[in-house]
Design a protein around this motif. Structure first.
Motif, PDB file in Angstrom:
ATOM      1  N   GLU A 116       0.813  -1.212   0.000  1.00 24.00           N
ATOM      2  CA  GLU A 116       0.000   0.000   0.000  1.00 24.00           C
ATOM      3  C   GLU A 116       0.850   1.265   0.000  1.00 24.00           C
ATOM      4  O   GLU A 116       0.517   2.243  -0.680  1.00 24.00           O
ATOM      5  N   ARG A 117       1.990   1.246   0.722  1.00 24.52           N
ATOM      6  CA  ARG A 117       2.732   2.469   0.973  1.00 24.52           C
ATOM      7  C   ARG A 117       4.053   2.607   0.216  1.00 24.52           C
ATOM      8  O   ARG A 117       4.555   3.720   0.051  1.00 24.52           O
ATOM      9  N   SER A 118       4.655   1.499  -0.204  1.00 22.28           N
ATOM     10  CA  SER A 118       5.971   1.553  -0.852  1.00 22.28           C
ATOM     11  C   SER A 118       5.846   1.286  -2.346  1.00 22.28           C
ATOM     12  O   SER A 118       5.548   0.161  -2.764  1.00 22.28           O
ATOM     13  N   PRO A 119       6.081   2.290  -3.199  1.00 21.00           N
ATOM     14  CA  PRO A 119       6.017   2.069  -4.651  1.00 21.00           C
ATOM     15  C   PRO A 119       6.950   0.954  -5.109  1.00 21.00           C
ATOM     16  O   PRO A 119       6.628   0.208  -6.046  1.00 21.00           O
ATOM     17  N   PHE A 120       8.097   0.835  -4.467  1.00 20.51           N
ATOM     18  CA  PHE A 120       9.076  -0.191  -4.808  1.00 20.51           C
ATOM     19  C   PHE A 120       8.463  -1.580  -4.669  1.00 20.51           C
ATOM     20  O   PHE A 120       8.510  -2.406  -5.587  1.00 20.51           O
ATOM     21  N   HIS A 121       7.861  -1.854  -3.515  1.00 23.28           N
ATOM     22  CA  HIS A 121       7.277  -3.177  -3.282  1.00 23.28           C
ATOM     23  C   HIS A 121       5.985  -3.373  -4.066  1.00 23.28           C
ATOM     24  O   HIS A 121       5.704  -4.492  -4.531  1.00 23.28           O
ATOM     25  N   LYS A 122       5.209  -2.330  -4.214  1.00 27.07           N
ATOM     26  CA  LYS A 122       3.965  -2.448  -4.984  1.00 27.07           C
ATOM     27  C   LYS A 122       4.257  -2.926  -6.398  1.00 27.07           C
ATOM     28  O   LYS A 122       3.586  -3.824  -6.935  1.00 27.07           O
ATOM     29  N   GLU A 123       5.294  -2.349  -6.997  1.00 23.66           N
ATOM     30  CA  GLU A 123       5.672  -2.731  -8.368  1.00 23.66           C
ATOM     31  C   GLU A 123       6.209  -4.161  -8.407  1.00 23.66           C
ATOM     32  O   GLU A 123       5.868  -4.937  -9.305  1.00 23.66           O
ATOM     33  N   ARG A 124       7.034  -4.529  -7.433  1.00 19.38           N
ATOM     34  CA  ARG A 124       7.610  -5.868  -7.394  1.00 19.38           C
ATOM     35  C   ARG A 124       6.537  -6.925  -7.185  1.00 19.38           C
ATOM     36  O   ARG A 124       6.533  -7.978  -7.834  1.00 19.38           O
ATOM     37  N   PHE A 125       5.630  -6.653  -6.247  1.00 20.04           N
ATOM     38  CA  PHE A 125       4.570  -7.618  -5.963  1.00 20.04           C
ATOM     39  C   PHE A 125       3.681  -7.824  -7.188  1.00 20.04           C
ATOM     40  O   PHE A 125       3.303  -8.947  -7.519  1.00 20.04           O
ATOM     41  N   ALA A 126       3.367  -6.727  -7.862  1.00 13.88           N
ATOM     42  CA  ALA A 126       2.501  -6.828  -9.048  1.00 13.88           C
ATOM     43  C   ALA A 126       3.180  -7.650 -10.142  1.00 13.88           C
ATOM     44  O   ALA A 126       2.537  -8.479 -10.806  1.00 13.88           O
ATOM     45  N   ALA A 127       4.473  -7.419 -10.333  1.00  9.80           N
ATOM     46  CA  ALA A 127       5.209  -8.153 -11.369  1.00  9.80           C
ATOM     47  C   ALA A 127       5.243  -9.648 -11.070  1.00  9.80           C
ATOM     48  O   ALA A 127       5.244 -10.484 -11.985  1.00  9.80           O
TER      49      ALA A 127
END
Length: 449
Positions: free
Chosen positions: A39-50
C-alpha cells in the motif's frame, strides 16, 4: 553445563516462546508488513505486481516463497532512478530523524537509509537483546570504540546501553592510544568494537607498556562488523590479550541493527532474533530452501523498520542454521553456527580453486607471532597465471625463524586450498594498514580481461 539465570533474557516471553507460537507470531507480522508495503511503498507495490503476489495470499508458511526476492542491486537501481532515496520508503522522508549510509562506498553511490523515531527505538532494542544476553547489566561501563559518522555501525549499540542503564563512553574519533588510556582510567568493563580493532587496541597497548589482561577491567567484549568475530583463532587471541570473553553479533545497514547475537553460554554460534526477523537459508544458485546443517545464503525479512520495509532480502551472507536446542540457554531462537561464515561475493576462484578471505584469516590467526596480514591477488606477468600472496607483519618481541615460519604457513594454506600454491611474504614493521571499522585486507591486482 551452565544453567539459565533468573535474569537471562531481555524479552523472556518471546525468547523462550515455543516454536509453533513463534512461527505464528512471525506469520502475523509478515502479513501486516506485506500489506503495509504494497500500500505504501512504490518499490514493493511494483515488485509484488510483477510477481502476481498479494499479501492476501499468505495463508501458510510455504506461501512466503510466493514473495519475490529483493536484492541490493534492485534497491540501488531504484535510488539511481529516483534520487536520493529511491521508491522503497513507505513514508515521506520528512518524518525521518536520522540519515545513514553504507560503509566502504568510495567511488560508488552509497546505499542511503532513513529512520524515524520508532525505528530508532526498535534499533536500540535489538542491540539490547545482544548485550543483555552476553551479561551486560546497568552496573557496567561500556566503551564504544567507533567513529560516530554516517556509517550506522555501533550507533544502535550506544543507545541500547543507555536503555539498559549502563554507563556509556563514546570514544568518537579519538586516537587508539587515548582509547587505551580511557579503558584503563575509567575502569570500563565492556568493550564494543570490530574484531580487527580489538586486536589493534591490544597491540597499541603493548607498545605503550600496558598489559590489558592485568590493567583493564574489561571482562566482556561485544564484536560486530566482520565475519572473524566467530573465527576460533581470532576469538582465542582476543580472549587471551584481554583476559575476557568475546561474543559475536552481526547486522546490516539495510536493517539498521543486529539480527543475531551470541549469548553468554557461547554455543559456537549466534541466536537469530526470530521474533523480529524471518531468516531463511537458501541455495545461492537456485533460491530453494536448505535445511538445518546445510550452508546457504541468508534471506532476511525485517519487521522493525517502518520507513524502509525489507522483505526477503538476499544478503549474500553464507550461514548454516542449527536448532535452538544446541544451546543450553533456554532460548528457542535458532542458531547460525559459526556466525556469518563468508559471503557469496567474497569467494575468489584462483586457477579453479575457491579462495575465501575468512579461511585465510582462520589459518593466519593461529600464529600468535603474526600481528597483521594482507591478502593480495595478482597476475604473473610471465605466465599470465593468477596468483595469491599472503603478506604478514610479525609482532614485536617474538623471536621467529622466518624461513621456517614461511614454509610452515605456506604448507598450511595450501593444504586448506586443494594444494593451491599460496605465496607467503614478510611485510616490514608498520607497513600493513590498520583498521578501526571493517578491515579491508584483500587487494585485487589481477589484470581484468
Amino acid at each position: 553445563m551452565t544453567a539459565p539465570r533468573a535474569d537471562e533474557y531481555w524479552n523472556p516471553k518471546n525468547e523462550t516462546m515455543p516454536r509453533e507460537k513463534l512461527r505464528a507470531l512471525q506469520m502475523g507480522k509478515l502479513r501486516e508488513l506485506c500489506a503495509w508495503s504494497e500500500e505504501r511503498s512504490p518499490f514493493h507495490k511494483e515488485r509484488f505486481a510483477a510477481a502476481k503476489f498479494s499479501s492476501a495470499q499468505l495463508k501458510t508458511w510455504d506461501d512466503i516463497r510466493r514473495i519475490p526476492f529483493m536484492t541490493r542491486e534492485d534497491w540501488m537501481a531504484s535510488q539511481a532512478a529516483s534520487p536520493p532515496y529511491g521508491t522503497l520508503p513507505a513514508c515521506d522522508p520528512s518524518v525521518a530523524i536520522r540519515y545513514h549510509t553504507t560503509s566502504g562506498t568510495t567511488g560508488k553511490m552509497p546505499l542511503r537509509a532513513l529512520d524515524g523515531t520508532r525505528d530508532w527505538e526498535w534499533i536500540a532494542d535489538m542491540w539490547c537483546y545482544g548485550f543483555h544476553a552476553f551479561g551486560v547489566r546497568p552496573a557496567d561501563t561500556v566503551l564504544i570504540a567507533f567513529s560516530y559518522a554516517q556509517f550506522i555501525g555501533f550507533w544502535g549499540a550506544h543507545y541500547a546501553n543507555e536503555k539498559l542503564g549502563a554507563t556509556v563512553i563514546p570514544s568518537g574519533s579519538l586516537p587508539t592510544e587515548t582509547r587505551v588510556k580511557l579503558i584503563v582510567d575509567t575502569g570500563a568493563t565492556v568493550l564494543c568494537a570490530t574484531p580487527t580493532y580489538v586486536l589493534r587496541l591490544a597491540q597499541v597497548a603493548r607498545e605503550m607498556g600496558v598489559d590489558l589482561a592485568k590493567q583493564s577491567k574489561v571482562k566482556r567484549i561485544i564484536l560486530s562488523g566482520e565475519p572473524s568475530g566467530s573465527v576460533p583463532a581470532v576469538r582465542r587471541q582476543i580472549d587471551t590479550a584481554w583476559n575476557s570473553e568475546c561474543g559475536d553479533t552481526a547486522g546490516m545497514t539495510e536493517i539498521g541493527t543486529i539480527f543475531m547475537f551470541e549469548c553468554r553460554h557461547r554455543p559456537g554460534g549466534t541466536h537469530v532474533i526470530e521474533d523480529h526477523f524471518i531468516e531463511e537459508v537458501v541455495n545461492p544458485e537456485t533460491g530453494a530452501p536448505v535445511g538445518y546443517g546445510e550452508k546457504g545464503e541468508r534471506v532476511c525479512t525485517s519487521f522493525g523498520r517502518g520507513i524502509l520495509p525489507l522483505i526477503r532480502y538476499r544478503s549474500c551472507d553464507i550461514v548454516e542454521k542449527r536448532p535452538a536446542a544446541e544451546c543450553t540457554c533456554g532460548r528457542t531462537f535458532d542458531i547460525y553456527f559459526g556466525g556469518i561464515q563468508t559471503r557469496v561475493d567474497d569467494m575468489h576462484k584462483i586457477r579453479g580453486t575457491n579462495v575465501y578471505p575468512r579461511a585465510i584469516e582462520a589459518i593466519v590467526r593461529e600464529h600468535a607471532e603474526i600481528d597483521e596480514f594482507q591478502l593480495v591477488l595478482w597476475t604473473n606477468p610471465d605466465s599470465g597465471r593468477e596468483e595469491v600472496t599472503v603478506r604478514v607483519e610479525l609482532r614485536q618481541g617474538f623471536d621467529v625463524e622466518w624461513a621456517t615460519m614461511e614454509r610452515h604457513l605456506a604448507k598450511e594454506l595450501a593444504e586448506a586450498h586443494e594444494n593451491l600454491r599460496i605465496h607467503v611474504e614478510r611485510a616490514g614493521e608498520g607497513e600493513l594498514p590498520r583498521f578501526e571499522l571493517k578491515a579491508k585486507r584483500l587487494v585485487d591486482k589481477r589484470k581484468k580481461s
